[in-house]
Design an enzyme around this catalytic site. Sequence first.
Site, PDB file in Angstrom:
ATOM      1  N   HIS A 130      -4.359  12.799 -30.911  1.00  0.00           N
ATOM      2  CA  HIS A 130      -4.352  12.961 -29.933  1.00  0.00           C
ATOM      3  C   HIS A 130      -5.687  11.128 -30.112  1.00  0.00           C
ATOM      4  CE1 HIS A 130      -5.687  10.486 -25.935  1.00  0.00           C
ATOM      5  NE2 HIS A 130      -7.069  11.071 -26.331  1.00  0.00           N
ATOM      6  N   LYS A 146     -13.206  11.298 -27.243  1.00  0.00           N
ATOM      7  CA  LYS A 146     -13.054  11.928 -26.316  1.00  0.00           C
ATOM      8  C   LYS A 146     -11.953  11.092 -25.264  1.00  0.00           C
ATOM      9  CE  LYS A 146     -16.218  15.138 -26.467  1.00  0.00           C
ATOM     10  NZ  LYS A 146     -17.532  15.627 -25.593  1.00  0.00           N
ATOM     11  N   ILE A 149     -13.426   7.442 -23.694  1.00  0.00           N
ATOM     12  CA  ILE A 149     -14.609   6.206 -25.075  1.00  0.00           C
ATOM     13  C   ILE A 149     -14.177   5.421 -24.859  1.00  0.00           C
ATOM     14  CG2 ILE A 149     -13.449   6.947 -27.040  1.00  0.00           C
ATOM     15  CD1 ILE A 149     -16.335   7.803 -25.891  1.00  0.00           C
ATOM     16  N   LYS A 151     -10.675   4.090 -27.288  1.00  0.00           N
ATOM     17  CA  LYS A 151      -9.889   4.143 -27.827  1.00  0.00           C
ATOM     18  C   LYS A 151      -9.174   2.756 -28.052  1.00  0.00           C
ATOM     19  CE  LYS A 151      -8.694   8.331 -28.246  1.00  0.00           C
ATOM     20  NZ  LYS A 151      -9.516   8.760 -27.363  1.00  0.00           N
ATOM     21  N   SER A 152      -8.320   3.025 -26.684  1.00  0.00           N
ATOM     22  CA  SER A 152      -6.977   1.868 -26.380  1.00  0.00           C
ATOM     23  C   SER A 152      -7.780   0.439 -26.103  1.00  0.00           C
ATOM     24  CB  SER A 152      -6.267   2.619 -25.434  1.00  0.00           C
ATOM     25  OG  SER A 152      -5.925   3.226 -25.569  1.00  0.00           O
ATOM     26  N   ASP A 169      -1.654   6.841 -28.252  1.00  0.00           N
ATOM     27  CA  ASP A 169      -2.679   8.627 -27.248  1.00  0.00           C
ATOM     28  C   ASP A 169      -2.093   9.459 -28.202  1.00  0.00           C
ATOM     29  OD1 ASP A 169      -2.837   9.895 -25.275  1.00  0.00           O
ATOM     30  OD2 ASP A 169      -0.868  10.017 -24.639  1.00  0.00           O
TER      31      ASP A 169
END
Length: 294
Positions: A130, A146, A149, A151-152, A169
């Site tokens: 992930h 997590k 948080i 990321k994307s 993802d």
Amino acid sequence: MVAKFQLEVVAGMEALDRPIRKSRVHRPGLEFAGYYDFFPIEHVQVLGKKEITYLHKLTHEERDERIGNVVHYHPPCFVVTWNQDGLEYLTAHCRKEGIPLLRTPRTTTEFMTLADAYLAKMLAPEIQVHGVCVNVAGIGILLRGKSGIGKSETALTLIRRGHRLVADDAVVLKKINPQTLLGTHNGTTREFLALRSVGLMNVVRVYGRGAFQDETRIVLDIELIRWKENELYNDLELEQKYTEYMGVRVPHIQIPLQPGRDVAGLVEAAAHNWYLQTQGYSAAEDFMRRLHPE
């Protein structure tokens, strides 16, 4: 493999679904000469000019025997290079045993190089993690953290700055060799970036072809974590930390998040800093030498 290299099917069309389980191709010269010890029978067998010329020089009976002995082991397929002809004897044996006989105009060396690289990638051990995979200025980075948080969102900012998305993802990691880890997508999520409150975005449609690439070598593992008050973050730590995936160690960095931090800028800085380190320069070591000159 037939479609990938545009191979001509000379015989065995009905057997093209035979599995290939080994990544390196093999030239069965010794086997045609009668030596079968250590014959890698699960490998694709490549017949270049040496092998075909040798078979042509044999008598009909010798040729029939030598080919029959090799075909008896049922390798996945035979590939004849240089578009060589006069393959009637090979065709007959392959049809009888249900083994594909393929042909390519490529030279033997060229085909073997391309096939080895392709099979190594396709048959490499893999896991799915992930995270988000991006290519920043030619440097492959795995962003983890997590759910929620950011990321994307960080990947989106990097894309807007001219960098590329590889996977969002679900990141597929392939172990190409003991030192090389390849990051790619699982096919389903190709070109898509999932953004909370916005939804799915096709980055190629929005930002153009340069916003995406299919795969990248992973050289940095960056974990996004929440900032903790009273936590000591030693930014001058000299000891490199690592994360291990399938036995491959990847340099690991943690980036604590708090409002106002330019996370994408920090990822860019980490990528450029890693590149300088591979060139033999460490800013931390340089700084320490200035503090304690000899």
